[in-house]
Design an enzyme around this catalytic site. Structure first.
Site, short mmCIF file in Angstrom:
data_model
loop_
_atom_site.label_atom_id
_atom_site.label_comp_id
_atom_site.label_asym_id
_atom_site.label_seq_id
_atom_site.Cartn_x
_atom_site.Cartn_y
_atom_site.Cartn_z
N GLU A 1 0.84 -1.20 0.00
CA GLU A 1 0.00 0.00 0.00
C GLU A 1 0.87 1.25 0.00
O GLU A 1 2.01 1.21 0.45
CB GLU A 1 -0.96 -0.02 1.19
N LYS A 45 2.74 4.49 1.02
CA LYS A 45 3.14 5.04 2.31
C LYS A 45 2.84 6.53 2.26
O LYS A 45 3.53 7.30 1.59
CB LYS A 45 4.63 4.80 2.57
N ASP A 52 2.54 10.34 3.08
CA ASP A 52 3.41 11.28 3.78
C ASP A 52 2.56 12.29 4.55
O ASP A 52 2.35 13.41 4.11
CB ASP A 52 4.32 11.98 2.77
N GLU A 85 -3.44 7.64 8.77
CA GLU A 85 -2.61 8.80 8.44
C GLU A 85 -3.52 9.96 8.03
O GLU A 85 -4.41 9.79 7.20
CB GLU A 85 -1.69 8.41 7.26
N TYR A 102 -5.06 2.67 7.84
CA TYR A 102 -4.20 1.61 7.31
C TYR A 102 -3.93 0.49 8.31
O TYR A 102 -3.19 -0.45 8.03
CB TYR A 102 -2.88 2.17 6.77
N LYS A 113 11.15 2.70 0.65
CA LYS A 113 11.14 4.14 0.39
C LYS A 113 11.40 4.45 -1.08
O LYS A 113 12.12 3.71 -1.76
CB LYS A 113 12.21 4.83 1.25
N CYS A 143 6.79 47.71 -12.48
CA CYS A 143 6.53 46.54 -13.31
C CYS A 143 7.68 46.37 -14.30
O CYS A 143 8.00 47.31 -15.04
CB CYS A 143 5.20 46.71 -14.05
N CYS A 196 5.95 46.91 -18.10
CA CYS A 196 5.41 48.18 -18.63
C CYS A 196 5.94 49.39 -17.87
O CYS A 196 5.69 50.52 -18.27
CB CYS A 196 3.88 48.16 -18.60
N CYS A 238 1.30 45.27 -10.40
CA CYS A 238 1.54 46.29 -11.41
C CYS A 238 0.25 47.10 -11.56
O CYS A 238 -0.84 46.54 -11.65
CB CYS A 238 1.89 45.61 -12.73
N CYS A 296 -0.41 47.48 -19.64
CA CYS A 296 0.65 46.50 -19.42
C CYS A 296 0.48 45.31 -20.37
O CYS A 296 -0.52 44.59 -20.29
CB CYS A 296 0.65 46.04 -17.97
S1 IVH Z 1 1.76 0.85 9.03
C1 IVH Z 1 3.02 -0.89 12.92
N1 IVH Z 1 0.92 1.77 6.73
O1 IVH Z 1 4.68 5.63 8.16
C2 IVH Z 1 2.95 -0.34 11.57
N2 IVH Z 1 2.20 3.21 8.09
O2 IVH Z 1 7.49 5.35 8.95
C3 IVH Z 1 2.55 1.05 11.58
N3 IVH Z 1 2.52 5.43 7.20
O3 IVH Z 1 4.17 5.84 11.61
C4 IVH Z 1 2.59 1.72 10.31
N4 IVH Z 1 1.35 5.14 5.35
O4 IVH Z 1 2.73 7.31 10.05
C5 IVH Z 1 1.62 2.04 7.84
N5 IVH Z 1 0.07 2.50 4.69
C6 IVH Z 1 0.75 2.73 5.80
C7 IVH Z 1 1.34 3.99 6.04
C8 IVH Z 1 2.07 4.18 7.20
C9 IVH Z 1 2.07 6.00 6.06
C10 IVH Z 1 3.36 6.13 8.16
C11 IVH Z 1 2.90 6.01 9.59
C12 IVH Z 1 4.05 5.38 10.32
C13 IVH Z 1 5.20 5.77 9.45
C14 IVH Z 1 6.39 4.89 9.67
#
Ligand code: IVH
Length: 686
Positions: free
Chosen positions: A117, A119, A121, A175, A227, A315, A408, A411, A426, A432
């Protein structure tokens, strides 16, 4: 390395990581990139592998995040909120799978199903439901104790507060994040108001969620995905995948991009696919999380230090890079706003060559002290326009601080900054050429009059050569300049064929809608949605503009009438009145209305069950065509969009509906069959 040296290095790294943790987790203001941070942690871990005695209980390798900040109530998590171990290469994934098989004493190549899945941010949270009621919600904090954000979380859209058919105790983990477009809009508003900007969507989400006043959280567009989970009194399924789907059915938003993988090759393919979609996704991700699917395996695998053995974060390469500022240019927009743009030595950022970055406004340049010749860190985040994160420290002599022009650059008119505004504009309005060209660009753009064949290059050339200076000139072009545009070659790459195509496109553009026409005028604060709203409300141009001309001042009836429209605020009303108060604008509108023919706007029944709802059509409809269905829904006040999101109210699925239907199901969006929706709107043929 000797032990003493290793201990000193370890202490240095630990202090550094702790300081960065405070900036990242508590102040929402990191000063290094995620990749650099990961590298520091990897160094620390390497030292601890060689010298295990350095891995004391208070080492950052054993801790997650930073302590909860002052000001918020504290919540002790019943089960700790863990972090994830990181992987970067295919070998790391193979090692992970090998470790899992060894631990479970499975044969070397035994199939192990995993779930992949995105990750996200953002920032993680935990939400505890007891007997179907939301009791508390908290941030991760240090993994054991987090900050109480119950009131804030309640303001999230599509986050249920009451559950039926749920386990007695259900602690959800997920998240919170900000979608890229919401981030861009928030920062644009902050830039206009002279407020400091958020560096990226993650910081914006954190800054919006960790507010002592939940009203501020509510005013920001935050999204979330569930998640995982902590405590759950009855297990609702035997695999991670199925539990997540169940949580989706309970009403929570879960990520439709979740995939089940039955081999390492499928994991690699999922990673490649996610990587290729990354830029186009509505939200920022920094990798892919791989989880062992079977929950009995997860339980046996357990955790080590701060992370579970059953999951790994694979990552993505960093989307930040270093480069040099070669020049700072000032662009002049349609409304005269002067926007500084950094010209960069081209550099590859996460697979895309970047040579320009926005500097937002003069305060941003001053705050970050950005000068020509500086080495800078740039990043692609949120909006498609890359931004400068910070200047790299250096001993080399620097250029003088950047002086923002007060005239500007195009012009020469004075550029003024009104009190309370961050933007300098401007004042050359009508003289202009930069503003004029931008207005033309906007007028012909896809969501305005949509005139193909009048791209940026053509507008530049036609403007310079004197063929088109105002939107009206577009419509008189053929009559005026037919000969010169077809017989004489107008610039390189232009010929008879281009001319006739362009004339045809212009003819087609004469038939448009009031909403598009209004939007094309480029009145401040009148975006597409507002234009549609006004068009639906007033029905035709005569109605709308007659009211406005009479409006004069803000106490007038017309102004009050505008304000009474649901969705029109003071800013929009004032902008319209100001626009109509200017005789030149009225003249332009009058002339343009002589050129175009506006299709009547179907009146909207504001009391219809579809009013204000977001609707997506998918699959093949049998009772009517897709266009007809869309028009029908819009006439009932619905907002018809092309993609399914958590904001979608209804997905109407015809025959052979595919991915959009699956997304709707995963997101828990209401799905209607064609007959169901026809019945809902009381349509005769249902
Ligand atoms: S599982 C015990 N699934 O990544 C497992 N984490 O670097 C807990 N995160 O603290 C995390 N997407 O904030 C999981 N699909 C996802 C995620 C996810 C983002 C974040 C989460 C976690 C951090 C770890």
């Amino acid at each position: 390395m000797y032990k003493e040296e290793a201990a000193r290095e370890h202490a240095r790294l630990a202090a550094l990581i702790r300081a960065h943790d405070v900036r990242y987790y508590q102040q929402d203001a990191p000063t290094i990139s995620d990749a650099d941070y990961d590298a520091l942690r990897a160094e620390l871990l390497a030292l601890e592998t060689t010298f295990p005695e350095l891995a004391t209980a208070d080492s950052p390798s054993r801790q997650v995040g930073a302590a909860a900040a002052e000001g918020f109530g504290k919540v002790t998590h019943t089960l700790p909120m863990l972090s994830l171990a990181n992987g970067f290469t295919q070998e790391d994934i193979d090692e992970f799978l090998t470790r899992v098989r060894r631990f479970l004493e499975l044969p070397e190549h035994a199939p192990v199903t995993t779930v992949a899945e995105p990750k996200i941010d953002g920032l993680s949270f935990s939400a505890r439901f007891e007997h179907g009621k939301l009791i508390t919600a908290a941030t991760r904090g240090d993994g054991m104790v987090g900050e109480d954000i119950t009131a804030n979380l309640r303001t999230l859209r599509h986050f249920p507060h009451h559950l039926t058919h749920a386990p007695e105790i259900l602690e959800l983990r997920g998240e919170v994040f900000m979608r890229k477009e919401d981030f861009a809009a928030l920062n644009a508003a902050r830039a206009a108001a002279g407020e400091p900007l958020f560096a990226n969507p993650r910081n914006a989400a954190a800054g919006s969620l960790r507010q002592l006043d939940p009203a501020i959280t509510a005013a920001r567009n935050l999204s979330y995905f569930i998640y995982g989970w902590g405590e759950m009194s009855t297990e609702i399924a035997a695999t991670h995948y199925d539990v997540i789907l169940q949580l989706g059915r309970l009403g929570f938003t879960v990520n439709p991009a979740m995939r089940r993988c039955t081999s390492r090759e499928e994991i690699f393919a999922a990673y490649a696919e996610l990587g290729s979609q990354r830029a186009a996704l509505a939200y920022d991700i920094d990798g892919m999380v791989i989880k062992i699917d079977r929950l009995d395996y997860q339980r046996r695998l357990g955790q080590v230090a701060r992370a579970p053995r059953w999951a790994l974060a694979w990552k993505f390469p960093a989307e930040q890079a270093e480069t040099t500022i070669e020049a700072i240019d000032i662009q002049v927009g349609r409304t005269g706003a002067l926007t500084p743009v950094a010209r960069l030595t081209p550099v590859n950022v996460g697979g895309v060559m970047v040579s320009n970055a926005t500097l937002h406004n003069e305060d941003e340049i001053a705050r970050k002290d950005i000068r020509v010749g500086d080495r800078v860190v740039i990043q692609r985040a949120g909006d498609v326009i890359p931004q400068v994160v910070r200047v790299c420290a250096s001993d080399a002599p620097r250029a003088l601080a950047f002086h923002f022009p007060d005239h500007c650059p195009v012009c020469g008119s004075a550029a003024v900054r009104e009190a309370g505004e961050a933007v300098r504009r401007c004042t050359g309005g009508l003289i202009c050429s930069a503003q004029a060209k931008e207005r033309l660009r906007h007028f012909v753009s896809r969501n305005a009059l949509d005139i193909e064949g009048l791209g940026d290059k053509q507008i530049e050339a036609f403007y310079t050569d004197g063929f088109i200076h105002t939107p009206r000139d577009i419509f008189t072009l053929e009559a005026r300049d037919f000969a010169s545009l077809t017989k004489l070659k107008h610039r390189e790459g232009w010929g008879e064929k281009s001319a006739s195509n362009l004339f045809r496109a212009i003819e087609n553009a004469r038939r448009t809608t009031l909403a598009r026409f209004l939007y094309a005028l480029g009145i401040r604060h009148i975006g597409e949605e507002t234009a549609k709203l006004l068009a639906r409300h007033y029905g035709d141009a005569a109605h709308l503009f007659a009211g406005l001309e009479a409006a004069g001042d803000k106490a007038s009836e017309a102004y009050q009438h505008l304000l009474a429209i649901d969705g029109i605020g003071e800013k929009v009303a004032a902008a319209l009145i100001d626009f109509a108060a200017e005789p030149h604008n009225r003249q332009v509108v009058k002339e343009l209305l002589e050129e175009v023919e506006l299709a009547p706007e179907a009146a909207v029944a504001s009391d219809s069950s579809l009013a204000g709802k977001r609707v997506v059509f998918t699959g093949t409809l049998e009772k009517m065509g897709r266009k007809e269905a869309k028009a029908l829904a819009e006439s009932l006040g619905a907002n018809v969009t092309g993609s399914v999101s958590t904001k979608t109210d209804y997905v109407i699925a015809g025959a052979e509906a595919g991915s959009k239907l699956r997304e709707a199901e995963a997101l828990g969006v209401n799905v209607l069959s064609e007959d169901e929706w026809l019945a809902m709107i009381g349509h005769a043929s249902a």
